[in-house]
Design a protein around this motif. Structure first.
Motif, mmCIF file in Angstrom:
data_model
loop_
_atom_site.group_PDB
_atom_site.id
_atom_site.type_symbol
_atom_site.label_atom_id
_atom_site.label_comp_id
_atom_site.label_asym_id
_atom_site.label_seq_id
_atom_site.Cartn_x
_atom_site.Cartn_y
_atom_site.Cartn_z
ATOM 1 N N ALA A 160 0.844 -1.201 0.000
ATOM 2 C CA ALA A 160 0.000 0.000 0.000
ATOM 3 C C ALA A 160 0.879 1.251 0.000
ATOM 4 O O ALA A 160 0.580 2.243 -0.686
ATOM 5 N N GLU A 161 1.979 1.204 0.770
ATOM 6 C CA GLU A 161 2.924 2.333 0.782
ATOM 7 C C GLU A 161 3.503 2.564 -0.611
ATOM 8 O O GLU A 161 3.632 3.700 -1.074
ATOM 9 N N LEU A 173 2.156 1.685 -3.417
ATOM 10 C CA LEU A 173 1.096 2.183 -4.296
ATOM 11 C C LEU A 173 0.980 3.701 -4.173
ATOM 12 O O LEU A 173 0.897 4.422 -5.182
ATOM 13 N N LEU A 174 1.006 4.177 -2.927
ATOM 14 C CA LEU A 174 0.907 5.622 -2.717
ATOM 15 C C LEU A 174 2.115 6.339 -3.312
ATOM 16 O O LEU A 174 1.979 7.387 -3.960
ATOM 17 N N GLY A 204 -3.624 -4.514 3.841
ATOM 18 C CA GLY A 204 -3.139 -3.470 2.936
ATOM 19 C C GLY A 204 -4.140 -2.323 2.825
ATOM 20 O O GLY A 204 -3.764 -1.151 2.841
ATOM 21 N N GLY A 212 -4.247 -0.293 5.854
ATOM 22 C CA GLY A 212 -3.058 0.574 5.845
ATOM 23 C C GLY A 212 -3.316 1.855 5.077
ATOM 24 O O GLY A 212 -2.948 2.951 5.517
ATOM 25 N N LEU A 213 -3.963 1.727 3.918
ATOM 26 C CA LEU A 213 -4.299 2.922 3.128
ATOM 27 C C LEU A 213 -5.273 3.824 3.886
ATOM 28 O O LEU A 213 -5.112 5.050 3.931
ATOM 29 N N HIS A 263 -3.584 5.800 6.524
ATOM 30 C CA HIS A 263 -2.993 7.023 5.968
ATOM 31 C C HIS A 263 -4.033 8.139 5.923
ATOM 32 O O HIS A 263 -3.790 9.266 6.329
ATOM 33 N N VAL A 318 -4.859 12.194 -4.677
ATOM 34 C CA VAL A 318 -4.181 10.920 -4.948
ATOM 35 C C VAL A 318 -4.555 9.882 -3.899
ATOM 36 O O VAL A 318 -4.839 8.717 -4.209
ATOM 37 N N LEU A 319 -4.586 10.305 -2.655
ATOM 38 C CA LEU A 319 -4.920 9.386 -1.567
ATOM 39 C C LEU A 319 -6.355 8.856 -1.718
ATOM 40 O O LEU A 319 -6.612 7.651 -1.595
ATOM 41 N N ALA A 360 -6.469 6.518 -4.616
ATOM 42 C CA ALA A 360 -5.806 5.239 -4.295
ATOM 43 C C ALA A 360 -6.753 4.335 -3.523
ATOM 44 O O ALA A 360 -6.840 3.122 -3.788
#
Lengths: 602, 214
Positions: A249-250, A252-253, B46, B49-50, B53, B149-150, B153
């Protein structure tokens, strides 16, 4: 009824399913007991041990068609060893630059130095160490739990090719001025994509390993009876499955921010930092989880004494795995800048060495009770455990800063923070990573020598194995200690051209370079050992090798397609030692009839 | 038969196992369900995790008194709610497929799969429409672009997962059509339904974190 190990009722060992033929000396009494006086598994004619679908038999193009877990495992091990060697060689160059940052000898500037340093780190971890461990897991786990194959074997094969393609693209991205510190945005983007691809392949393979352990164990092989190597791979797989996707995921960002221009290509520190979640303690110890399991099994085999505290060892290995997962437990929402001041993290790192110490102490019991015979696997198992202990013990030093900070908040004006040891942000973390990586590589060298005959049908040379173990361990220790010492003297983790590397820092830099160079020699020996076993001439039908007490030693070397003559039924964690092994569907034959007659008579 | 009570004779090993051996439960057959569950756990990690953020960055911005969503970006509630409703319908149909195959009813299994896929395709179309009307600019300069972007994503990753769920369902539908699954063995159908459900649950989390709290 008492029979010798190689002759049972007038038949030679080669006639029977599970009678070992030893090519190398080792403790023999255990197998004699099983196949002699207890005479348990002698129910079927021994099959041909050479696999009909081996890569060699199919030619070079056949390598693309492999689906047998043994061939996939061999591919992971072979490619992983080469990438590990490449990673260490690149790390030698990075260490050479790092020793004197006032003048660049290979790299043109600090950005290029960052590229070299980062390439060495990426290749060593995700190109070398992790694939080597995955390869061993893919090969050994089905054998140790009595499964005829790996669950999702085709998926594991696909995982290998995805990982390999990602590795190739990663190297390409660095060569084309990409990666952290790179100047060409497209290839910096390619770096993020290829690294995600590599990690994706690894996750897929780990999924197959974990599912196999959970769902494909043979009868009698409860989860608490699985060999310690398999258990450690289970913990390793679960931690990897739950933590590596966060890393993806990191990436991807990072990919999207680079792609849409929100992250400058030369913004090396933020790009390098993407992998912090996998390379800084405690996550850096993740690769140490299988070290404990493999060391326990190898030591048990080479001393002839199975661990008395099997379940406790499973507990310590599991606890160690949970501790390596701490960054992910506490890291959600921390934007991946590891919160090293987090109380849970500090406590975790403080107790990190306890499960390692406990494991080594319980494994030491086998050494105390058994007969020690000098061999490369035994040496490697011991040294890898000690290296891991050193790595985990070192992390205690890094907790001085957060603890003193906590005390300073409790008792303001009474704590002098100016004299506090501050290690976060220094090469200290590099040193810890070097020690943990070294422990994993030494364990791999020991495992390759220990299970080499099982993997390739030939016993790897003891001399090459010993050289690989000693040089890798010595190099990793030198590299790790030098980086830790430089970190204590405040050498920055991401040095730039303006960093001071004079005086003692220069000396530590030279020692770190020497350490990486010695480690490279060790990996050359490891590659030579694998190449010797993999490409050398196979001598006759499969010899057994060491007289281990776990299930993989009950079949020939290398095992036939399907691994066993029939589904094994086990009654203990060490079936070959305790004599609790049989085959559930062995067809009737002369020997069986004789057995049944004897049973009726008795 | 209780696993711990199994004796050697029960598995016909013809007297070659010592009496001390008690057999554990035989290897579980539902490997696809097991593997799918592990894969879901990995994907969820995953994805969380996003979202982590998103939550952390949003909290920092809101705490500083600024507006989180980029200038000119608006997330209406109608579309996300209807998306959720569509996925809720699909949950019913995907489990209808499982129920049908349990009763050896292949025809309705395939009908249920087809309806599920229709709902999923509708969901993807709704998401595309939502992204269109949000007015977010991926290449906007400064923090606005980074936040966009975040958001993209997070939404994009879920879309990929939805596509994977469709592919999984279609593959299992073809297997069902080929007669591989029946009331005795419907592992693949069950596994695809579990994956589908996980995708919907993750949408629920995203719906709250991104669309509701904005």
């Amino acid at each position: 009824m008492a029979e010798s190990a190689v002759t049972v009722r007038g038949r030679t060992a080669a006639n029977f399913a599970c009678v070992p033929v030893r090519a190398t000396p080792g403790p023999t009494d255990k197998l004699d007991t099983i196949h002699g006086s207890r005479n348990m598994a002698l129910t079927q004619t021994r099959p041909q041990t050479h696999e009909p679908t081996s890569v060699a038999a199919r030619g070079p193009s056949g390598i693309l068609e492999v689906t047998d877990h043994k061939e996939v495992g061999r591919l992971f091990i072979g490619a992983g060893a080469l990438f590990a060697l490449a990673g260490v060689i690149v790390s030698v160059v990075a260490a050479l630059e790092s020793a004197d940052l006032a003048s660049f000898s290979v790299a043109k500037d600090a950005d290029e130095y960052t590229q070299i340093w980062s390439m060495g780190r990426d290749l060593l971890l995700f190109g070398g160490i992790v694939p080597l461990l995955v390869g061993l897991a893919v090969y050994l786990v089905p054998l140790q739990i009595g499964s005829p194959t790996l669950v999702f074997a085709r998926g594991a094969a696909a995982a290998f090719w995805i990982w390999l393609l990602g590795s190739g693209l990663l190297i390409t991205s660095y060569l084309m001025n990409g990666g952290p510190g790179g100047g060409r945005r497209d290839f910096v983007i390619l770096w993020a994509a290829s690294l995600a691809m590599m990690i994706g392949g690894i996750v897929w393979a780990l999924l197959a390993v974990a599912t196999t352990i959970l769902g494909a164990r043979t009868q009698g092989m409860t989860l608490e009876r699985v060999p310690l190597t398999t258990w450690s791979f289970f913990v390793f797989s679960l931690v990897g499955l739950f933590s590596l996707p966060i890393l993806m995921a990191e990436l991807l960002l990072a990919y999207m921010r680079l792609r849409y221009g929100h992250l400058g290509a030369p913004d090396s520190e933020s790009l390098v930092g993407v992998l912090n979640g996998a390379t800084i303690a405690p996550a850096a110890y993740w690769v140490g989880v299988p070290v404990l399991g493999m060391a326990a099994d190898i030591i048990a085999t080479h001393t002839g004494v199975a661990p008395r505290f099997h379940k406790m060892l499973m507990g310590t290995i599991g606890f160690f795995g949970i501790l390596t997962f701490f960054p992910d437990l506490v890291g959600f929402g921390s934007v991946r800048t590891l919160d090293l001041d987090n109380g849970l993290m500090v406590v975790g790192l403080l107790v990190m060495s306890l499960p390692v110490l406990a494991t080594l102490a319980m494994v030491g019991d086998s050494i105390r009770l058994g007969k020690l015979s000098a061999s490369a696997p035994l040496l490697g198992a011991l040294v890898s455990g000690l290296l891991l202990l050193a790595a985990t013990a070192a992390s205690v030093l890094a907790q001085v800063e957060p603890i003193m900070g906590f005390l300073d908040r409790l008792f303001p004006d009474q704590i002098d923070m100016t004299n506090t040891l501050i290690l976060n942000g220094t090469t200290f973390h590099e040193g810890v990573r070097a020690l943990a990586s070294g422990a994993a590589l030494v364990a791999v060298a020991a495992a390759v020598n220990h299970w080499g005959i099982k993997i390739w049908g030939r016993q790897p040379a003891q001399s090459a194995g010993s050289a690989a173990v000693l040089a890798t361990a010595g190099g990793a220790a030198l590299w790790g200690v030098a980086e830790i010492a430089a970190g204590i003297q405040d050498k920055a983790m991401y040095p730039s051209a303006s960093s001071d590397t004079s005086g003692a820092l220069g000396l530590w830099g030279v020692l770190a370079m020497a350490g990486t160079a010695v480690m490279a020699v060790g990996l050359v020996a490891l590659v030579a050992s694998i190449a010797g076993a993999g490409f050398g001439k196979r001598a006759g039908t499969g010899p057994q090798g060491w007289s281990g007490s776990t299930l993989e030693w009950a079949t020939s070397s290398p095992p036939p397609l399907g691994n066993f003559v029939g589904p094994p039924v086990v009654g203990s964690a060490y079936p070959l030692l305790d004599g609790e092994l049989a085959y559930a569907n062995a067809p009737a034959g002369p020997v069986d009839q004789a057995d049944e007659t004897e049973t009726e008579e008795s | 038969m209780a696993s711990t009570d199994m004796t050697v004779a029960d598995v016909s090993v013809r007297g070659i196992v010592p009496p001390s051996v008690t057999l554990a439960e035989p290897a579980r057959p539902r490997l696809l369900v097991l593997g799918t569950s592990l894969a879901i756990a990995a994907i969820a990690m995953g994805y969380i995790g996003l979202l982590g953020h998103y939550i952390a960055e949003r909290a920092a911005v809101v705490q500083s008194g600024s507006r989180w969503l980029p200038e000119g970006v608006n997330i209406p509630l109608t579309q996300p709610n209807f998306q959720g409703l569509t996925l809720a319908f699909s949950i019913v149909t995907i489990w209808w497929a499982v129920s049908s195959i349990k009763h050896n009813d292949r025809f309705y299994t395939l009908v249920a799969y087809a309806l599920s896929v229709v709902f999923a395709v509708a969901f993807i179309a709704q998401t595309a429409f939502l992204l269109e009307i949000m007015g977010a600019d991926l290449v906007a300069e400064g923090v606005d672009g980074e936040r966009t972007v975040l958001i993209y994503a997070i939404i994009g990753t879920h879309l990929v997962m939805m596509v994977a769920a469709i592919v999984y369902a279609v593959a299992m539908a073809f297997r069902t059509l080929a007669g591989e699954y029946s009331s005795r063995d419907y592992e693949g159908v069950l596994a695809s339904a579990i994956f589908w459900t996980a995708t919907v649950v993750l949408y629920g989390v995203m719906w709250y974190v991104v669309y509701i709290t904005k």
